[in-house]
Design an enzyme around this catalytic site. Structure first.
Site: not given
Ligand code: 9D3
Length: 245
Positions: A89, A116, A154, A169
């Site tokens: 994230p 986490e 793709r 394209d």
């Molecule tokens: C709710 C847990 N969060 C605490 C503030 C942290 C958190 C940890 C692990 C939030 C999401 C995740 C797992 N997400 C991913 O591994 C992830 C992800 C995403 O959640 N949103 C957008 N892109 C990606 S890429 C990997």
């Protein structure tokens, strides 16, 4: 192109990638997909991949060593120049442009986290980039890895048919798609636009461009602001807007 995914759920990634466009690209050896499970690289009896966070708090953190060893095996199986991408994230939001650029790599190692998060030393020492699929929360990196693999596949030469490649394209790039219709001609009093029933291909192309411009203007004005419209496109959009009233 070689994709390697480091994941605690390798079957999930292999299964989903086996369908449709990605599945065909793998069968035809245009892309290869290998998966690496950090659990196979643990050194203790319980095959522990996670541990409690320093400083306390809820949730668990993925340990450094199993991830590091899994990535190293993926590198050894592939190219000296592999690019290691952690999906999280906190990453750069992926765009078509970012993914198109990544298509120049010979090997991409995608690291999917669970729990986490992962030990920050892995991000610092082992990863070249950190990518996100958008500002919402999913439960782990596997679906994000699959999004990346699908969108990049793709873009590779020979994957899509001629028509789809040409569309990719084309001048409609960066716009939303025009509406599509197929038989029957009437559904609940809703009919197919007359221009599509005639055979005037120039008129049809103009109508499609006008719809693409109009829908982008209505639904995604942010996309339109980034584009330079031709004089012809400016006229079509003006027509679309005038015809709304
Ligand atoms: C709710 C847990 N969060 C605490 C503030 C942290 C958190 C940890 C692990 C939030 C999401 C995740 C797992 N997400 C991913 O591994 C992830 C992800 C995403 O959640 N949103 C957008 N892109 C990606 S890429 C990997």
């Amino acid at each position: 192109m070689r994709f390697d995914v480091v994941t605690l759920f390798p079957e999930m990634v292999v299964a989903a990638a086996g369908y449709g466009v990605t599945g065909r690209a793998i069968e035809r050896n245009i892309v290869s997909l290998s998966v690496w499970n950090p659990r196979d690289y643990t050194l203790d009896r319980h095959r522990t991949v996670d541990d409690r966070p320093y400083g306390g708090g809820p949730g668990m953190v993925m340990k450094y060593q199993p991830l590091h060893d899994a990535v190293n095996d993926a590198k050894r199986a592939g190219e000296k120049t592999a690019k290691v991408v952690y999906l999280s994230p906190q990453g750069k939001p992926i765009t078509q442009a970012l993914l198109a650029e990544a298509c120049d790599e010979a090997q991409i190692i995608l690291v999917a986290g669970r729990y986490e998060g992962i030990d920050e030393r892995f991000v610092e020492l082992d990863c070249d980039d950190e990518w996100s699929i958008g500002d919402y929360v999913i439960s782990g990196g596997e679906l994000a890895a699959l999004v990346v693999i699908d969108a990049m596949t793709r873009l590779l030469p020979g994957v899509l048919g001629d028509e789809d490649s040409a569309q990719q394209d084309s001048h409609s790039d960066g716009l939303l798609d025009c509406p599509h219709f197929t038989r029957p001609e009437q559904i609940e009093g809703c009919s197919v636009p007359t221009v599509l029933l005639g055979g005037n291909h120039a008129d049809i192309e103009r109508w499609r461009m006008k719809q693409a411009l109009g829908r982008t203007w209505q639904k995604r004005p942010d996309l339109l602001k980034k584009k330079n419209l031709s004089a012809e496109q400016e006229n079509l959009l003006r027509e679309f807007i005038v015809e709304l009233v």
